[in-house]
Design an enzyme around this catalytic site. Structure first.
Site, PDB file in Angstrom:
ATOM      1  N   LYS A 194      -2.636  -0.280 -15.136  1.00 41.58           N
ATOM      2  CA  LYS A 194      -3.355   0.964 -14.868  1.00 41.58           C
ATOM      3  C   LYS A 194      -4.200   0.820 -13.590  1.00 41.58           C
ATOM      4  O   LYS A 194      -4.163   1.649 -12.698  1.00 41.58           O
ATOM      5  CB  LYS A 194      -4.239   1.292 -16.074  1.00 41.58           C
ATOM      6  CG  LYS A 194      -5.035   2.565 -15.909  1.00 41.58           C
ATOM      7  CD  LYS A 194      -5.829   2.865 -17.162  1.00 41.58           C
ATOM      8  CE  LYS A 194      -6.843   3.958 -16.878  1.00 41.58           C
ATOM      9  NZ  LYS A 194      -7.671   4.278 -18.022  1.00 41.58           N
ATOM     10  N   GLU A 214      -4.257 -11.429 -14.194  1.00 42.69           N
ATOM     11  CA  GLU A 214      -3.078 -12.013 -14.835  1.00 42.69           C
ATOM     12  C   GLU A 214      -1.803 -11.318 -14.367  1.00 42.69           C
ATOM     13  O   GLU A 214      -0.800 -11.953 -14.045  1.00 42.69           O
ATOM     14  CB  GLU A 214      -3.180 -11.880 -16.372  1.00 42.69           C
ATOM     15  CG  GLU A 214      -4.290 -12.684 -17.019  1.00 42.69           C
ATOM     16  CD  GLU A 214      -5.558 -11.875 -17.209  1.00 42.69           C
ATOM     17  OE1 GLU A 214      -5.865 -11.018 -16.349  1.00 42.69           O
ATOM     18  OE2 GLU A 214      -6.257 -12.119 -18.212  1.00 42.69           O
ATOM     19  N   GLY A 260      -5.991   2.315 -21.640  1.00 45.39           N
ATOM     20  CA  GLY A 260      -4.972   1.258 -21.657  1.00 45.39           C
ATOM     21  C   GLY A 260      -4.301   1.101 -23.012  1.00 45.39           C
ATOM     22  O   GLY A 260      -3.074   1.082 -23.127  1.00 45.39           O
ATOM     23  N   ARG A 261      -5.106   1.026 -24.071  1.00 45.82           N
ATOM     24  CA  ARG A 261      -4.535   0.750 -25.403  1.00 45.82           C
ATOM     25  C   ARG A 261      -3.887   1.982 -26.025  1.00 45.82           C
ATOM     26  O   ARG A 261      -3.350   1.919 -27.132  1.00 45.82           O
ATOM     27  CB  ARG A 261      -5.598   0.150 -26.315  1.00 45.82           C
ATOM     28  CG  ARG A 261      -6.932   0.892 -26.324  1.00 45.82           C
ATOM     29  CD  ARG A 261      -8.034   0.033 -26.922  1.00 45.82           C
ATOM     30  NE  ARG A 261      -9.346   0.675 -26.864  1.00 45.82           N
ATOM     31  CZ  ARG A 261     -10.180   0.615 -25.825  1.00 45.82           C
ATOM     32  NH1 ARG A 261      -9.801  -0.021 -24.730  1.00 45.82           N
ATOM     33  NH2 ARG A 261     -11.358   1.185 -25.867  1.00 45.82           N
ATOM     34  N   GLU A 282     -10.653  -3.465 -29.655  1.00 44.60           N
ATOM     35  CA  GLU A 282     -11.191  -3.135 -28.324  1.00 44.60           C
ATOM     36  C   GLU A 282     -11.906  -1.775 -28.377  1.00 44.60           C
ATOM     37  O   GLU A 282     -12.795  -1.501 -27.591  1.00 44.60           O
ATOM     38  CB  GLU A 282     -10.063  -3.121 -27.279  1.00 44.60           C
ATOM     39  CG  GLU A 282     -10.558  -3.286 -25.859  1.00 44.60           C
ATOM     40  CD  GLU A 282      -9.471  -3.583 -24.839  1.00 44.60           C
ATOM     41  OE1 GLU A 282      -9.392  -4.718 -24.346  1.00 44.60           O
ATOM     42  OE2 GLU A 282      -8.684  -2.674 -24.525  1.00 44.60           O
ATOM     43  N   HIS A 290       3.279 -16.435 -48.137  1.00 48.28           N
ATOM     44  CA  HIS A 290       3.352 -17.895 -48.277  1.00 48.28           C
ATOM     45  C   HIS A 290       2.378 -18.582 -47.336  1.00 48.28           C
ATOM     46  O   HIS A 290       2.531 -19.761 -47.027  1.00 48.28           O
ATOM     47  CB  HIS A 290       4.790 -18.359 -48.014  1.00 48.28           C
ATOM     48  CG  HIS A 290       5.739 -17.766 -49.004  1.00 48.28           C
ATOM     49  ND1 HIS A 290       5.996 -18.356 -50.218  1.00 48.28           N
ATOM     50  CD2 HIS A 290       6.428 -16.598 -48.984  1.00 48.28           C
ATOM     51  CE1 HIS A 290       6.836 -17.581 -50.900  1.00 48.28           C
ATOM     52  NE2 HIS A 290       7.108 -16.503 -50.169  1.00 48.28           N
ATOM     53  N   LYS A 300     -13.950 -11.915 -17.617  1.00 45.70           N
ATOM     54  CA  LYS A 300     -13.127 -11.758 -16.414  1.00 45.70           C
ATOM     55  C   LYS A 300     -13.904 -12.204 -15.182  1.00 45.70           C
ATOM     56  O   LYS A 300     -13.402 -12.924 -14.330  1.00 45.70           O
ATOM     57  CB  LYS A 300     -12.751 -10.271 -16.225  1.00 45.70           C
ATOM     58  CG  LYS A 300     -11.671  -9.757 -17.136  1.00 45.70           C
ATOM     59  CD  LYS A 300     -11.279  -8.357 -16.652  1.00 45.70           C
ATOM     60  CE  LYS A 300     -10.526  -7.566 -17.681  1.00 45.70           C
ATOM     61  NZ  LYS A 300     -10.293  -6.186 -17.306  1.00 45.70           N
TER      62      LYS A 300
HETATM   63  O1  F6P Z   1      -8.439  -6.113 -21.617  1.00 48.91           O
HETATM   64  C1  F6P Z   1      -9.068  -5.124 -20.879  1.00 48.91           C
HETATM   65  C2  F6P Z   1      -8.093  -4.153 -20.311  1.00 48.91           C
HETATM   66  O2  F6P Z   1      -8.811  -3.346 -19.440  1.00 48.91           O
HETATM   67  C3  F6P Z   1      -7.369  -3.330 -21.361  1.00 48.91           C
HETATM   68  O3  F6P Z   1      -8.110  -2.283 -21.854  1.00 48.91           O
HETATM   69  C4  F6P Z   1      -6.148  -2.940 -20.612  1.00 48.91           C
HETATM   70  O4  F6P Z   1      -5.174  -2.467 -21.469  1.00 48.91           O
HETATM   71  C5  F6P Z   1      -5.803  -4.254 -19.959  1.00 48.91           C
HETATM   72  O5  F6P Z   1      -7.063  -4.793 -19.583  1.00 48.91           O
HETATM   73  C6  F6P Z   1      -4.881  -4.181 -18.782  1.00 48.91           C
HETATM   74  O6  F6P Z   1      -5.402  -3.402 -17.751  1.00 48.91           O
HETATM   75  P1  F6P Z   1      -4.501  -2.867 -16.584  1.00 48.91           P
HETATM   76  O7  F6P Z   1      -3.449  -1.983 -17.165  1.00 48.91           O
HETATM   77  O8  F6P Z   1      -5.420  -2.137 -15.671  1.00 48.91           O
HETATM   78  O9  F6P Z   1      -3.874  -4.053 -15.907  1.00 48.91           O
END
Ligand code: F6P
Length: 545
Positions: free
Chosen positions: A205, A211, A265-266, A351, A382, A510
């Site tokens: 987003k 990452e 995002g979620r 979250e 189990h 972060k």
């Molecule tokens: O973990 C925090 C967060 O902002 C989430 O809410 C989001 O889904 C994720 O990082 C990834 O963010 P982006 O889509 O901006 O890379």
């Protein structure tokens, strides 16, 4: 505004004192219609919530609480694009993404539906071109593998849906998800792939997530080992709000699929973040998923609170978290293909509602979001079910039971379903000392041996669960199920008066990671950390080969 000051909360607190020792087993014995009374259906998705520690009065009181905290108004505010994510200054409109009606949805006076439809059309054209080979790799070969690079909401939702709906996959297309910055994730994924036939979807987003950008850069390096810079355009597309960062990364913005700041995002799998879903399952199936979400949205918006599945599930959750002190909620799908469902829910729920200040910024004095956990049945039985049955904590469970399987193993399916039902019955009924005694006597036990063993075999029971039953896991059904949990989380956020749509809690880690990264270099200066962190940085330098 604290829910503690509402008259219904106080009334629930008194009611809890009367009810806490009431046994569900007795309630079932007294009322043959308990299950049908405490069940709700939404277009083929059944919620049986009769195995909960509630009476009709409890449900009425919980619904009164939902009214008293202003839930109906908040629901309308969400659907109509009010800026309910106050700390980020945004509307919250994942429901617009799956709006299948002609109704406009206004944000700042502008209808967002034309933009949404335009991106859906762009996705359709793109998917069709990939599937019919018109969009091919740099050597002219058809794309066979989609690799989604994203994390959090840009990974978990799409990965969960692709896993769950594998039987609907387009022939000849595989999908892979790379999220972890641990290089193992990318390496082991691309190891088996060919650059000629692989399409990377870089999904972020913000397009600033460390990452994702690190993985995307390494993926491009891997690709360039076989191909040239000019070929990148055919093998890398992006999903983002951030066209500049996409272009700076080197992806042609013609190959970018737009999302908007009002897509959390979620909650984003319904947007172009769902592109890997559409590429894997075909656009028709992606739209079937949206249809399912929309069906649940209508149910949520239109049904009275007491007949509203997300509201019922949310209020039962509040009942356990705030009155029974339940710290966690297990979600156990009896469907192997829902293996990632609970991971998706973890982000969705934790979250959203893992908060300690209310919407007004004041510290709150009651519990909010529980820990969400679970794995598919029967495996969990189990592993951790011992604790759910006989441990000291109260852990409400959601059992998710698709009746039919896409795989033709009828015998397996019967055993699977029987186990799901058996668990919920056992949790509710338990086993009394008298029942254990007569069982042991039948087995030949007596005297001290019997007395010694007996307490270990007693189950207190009275442990709550919901059962969600569905005929088959279709795209529509999964859409309904996923939207059901989204709305459940929203309702709980309203009751707890937290902003369920921000996530400031992930920021600090972060920031610190960015600070620490360069300090891992051998000669770099280590800044002012605590002695543990400094010691561990030094140890990493020492141990690194
Ligand atoms: O973990 C925090 C967060 O902002 C989430 O809410 C989001 O889904 C994720 O990082 C990834 O963010 P982006 O889509 O901006 O890379």
């Amino acid at each position: 505004m604290t829910p503690l000051n509402t008259s219904s909360w106080q009334s629930l607190a008194r009611h809890y004192n009367d009810l806490k020792s009431i046994s569900m087993r007795e309630q079932f014995a007294l009322d043959a219609k308990r299950s049908s009374r405490l069940s709700q259906e939404c277009d083929g998705l059944l919620l049986d919530y009769s195995k909960n520690r509630v009476t009709t009065e409890t449900v009425e009181k919980l619904m009164r609480l939902a009214e008293e905290v202003g839930l109906p108004k908040r629901i309308e505010q969400m659907f109509t694009g009010d800026m309910i994510n106050e700390t980020e200054g945004r509307a919250v409109l994942h429901t617009a993404l799956r709006n299948r009606s002609d109704e406009p949805v206004l944000v700042d006076g502008q209808d967002v539906m034309p933009k949404i439809r335009a991106v859906l059309a762009q996705m359709r054209v793109f998917c069709d071109r990939v599937h019919n080979g018109e969009w091919s790799g740099y050597t002219g070969k058809k794309i066979t593998d989609i690799v989604n690079i994203g994390i959090g909401g840009s990974d978990l939702g799409p990965a969960m849906i692709c896993d769950a709906l594998e039987p609907y996959g387009v022939e000849g297309v595989g999908v892979h998800f790379v999220s972890n910055v641990d290089g193992t994730d990318l390496s082991t994924t691309v190891d088996d792939l060919s650059a000629e036939t692989t399409l990377f979807v870089v999904a972020s987003k913000t397009f600033t997530t460390q990452e994702t950008l690190t993985n995307a850069e390494s993926a491009r390096d891997w690709f360039l080992e076989s191909a040239s810079q000019a070929d990148v355009a055919k093998h890398f597309v992006a999903v983002s709000t951030n066209a500049k960062a996409v272009s700076d990364f080197g992806i042609d913005t013609d190959n970018m699929f737009e999302i908007w700041d009002w897509v959390g995002g979620r909650y984003s799998l319904w947007s172009a973040i769902g592109l890997p879903i559409a590429l894997y399952l075909g656009m028709d199936n992606f739209e079937r998923l949206l249809e399912g979400g929309y069906t649940m949205d209508k149910h949520f918006r239109e049904q009275p609170l007491a007949e509203n599945m997300p509201v019922i599930m949310a209020m039962l959750g509040v009942w356990y978290v705030n009155f029974f002190d339940a710290a966690s909620q297990a979600v156990v799908p009896y469907d192997h293909s829902l293996g990632r469902f609970t991971s998706h829910l973890q982000q969705l729920d934790m979250e959203s509602n893992g908060k300690t200040v209310n919407r007004q910024g004041k510290r709150i004095s009651y519990e909010t979001g529980p820990v969400i956990w679970g794995t598919p049945g029967t495996n969990g039985q189990h592993a951790y079910f011992q604790l759910i049955h006989q441990g000291t904590q109260l852990i409400p469970v959601d059992f998710i039971l698709p009746v039919n399987s896409h795989y033709p193993e009828v015998e397996h399916q019967n055993i699977l379903l029987a186990n799901g039902l058996a668990q919920s019955e056992a949790l509710m009924k338990g086993k009394t000392a008298e029942e254990v005694r007569s069982e042991l006597i039948k087995k030949g036990y007596e005297g001290d041996a019997l007395d010694a063993l007996l307490p270990h075999k007693v189950f207190t029971g009275n442990r709550p669960s919901n059962t969600l039953m569905l005929p088959l896991l279709t795209p529509e059904m999964l859409g309904k199920l996923t939207a059901l949990y989204e709305h459940k989380v929203f309702v709980q956020g309203v009751v707890w008066n937290v902003n369920s749509f921000d996530q400031w809690g992930v920021e600090l880690g972060k920031q610190l990671a960015k600070e620490i990264s360069p300090e891992l270099e051998d000669d770099a200066t280590i800044s002012d950390h605590d002695s543990s962190t400094v010691g561990l940085i030094k140890k990493i330098r020492e141990l690194r080969t």
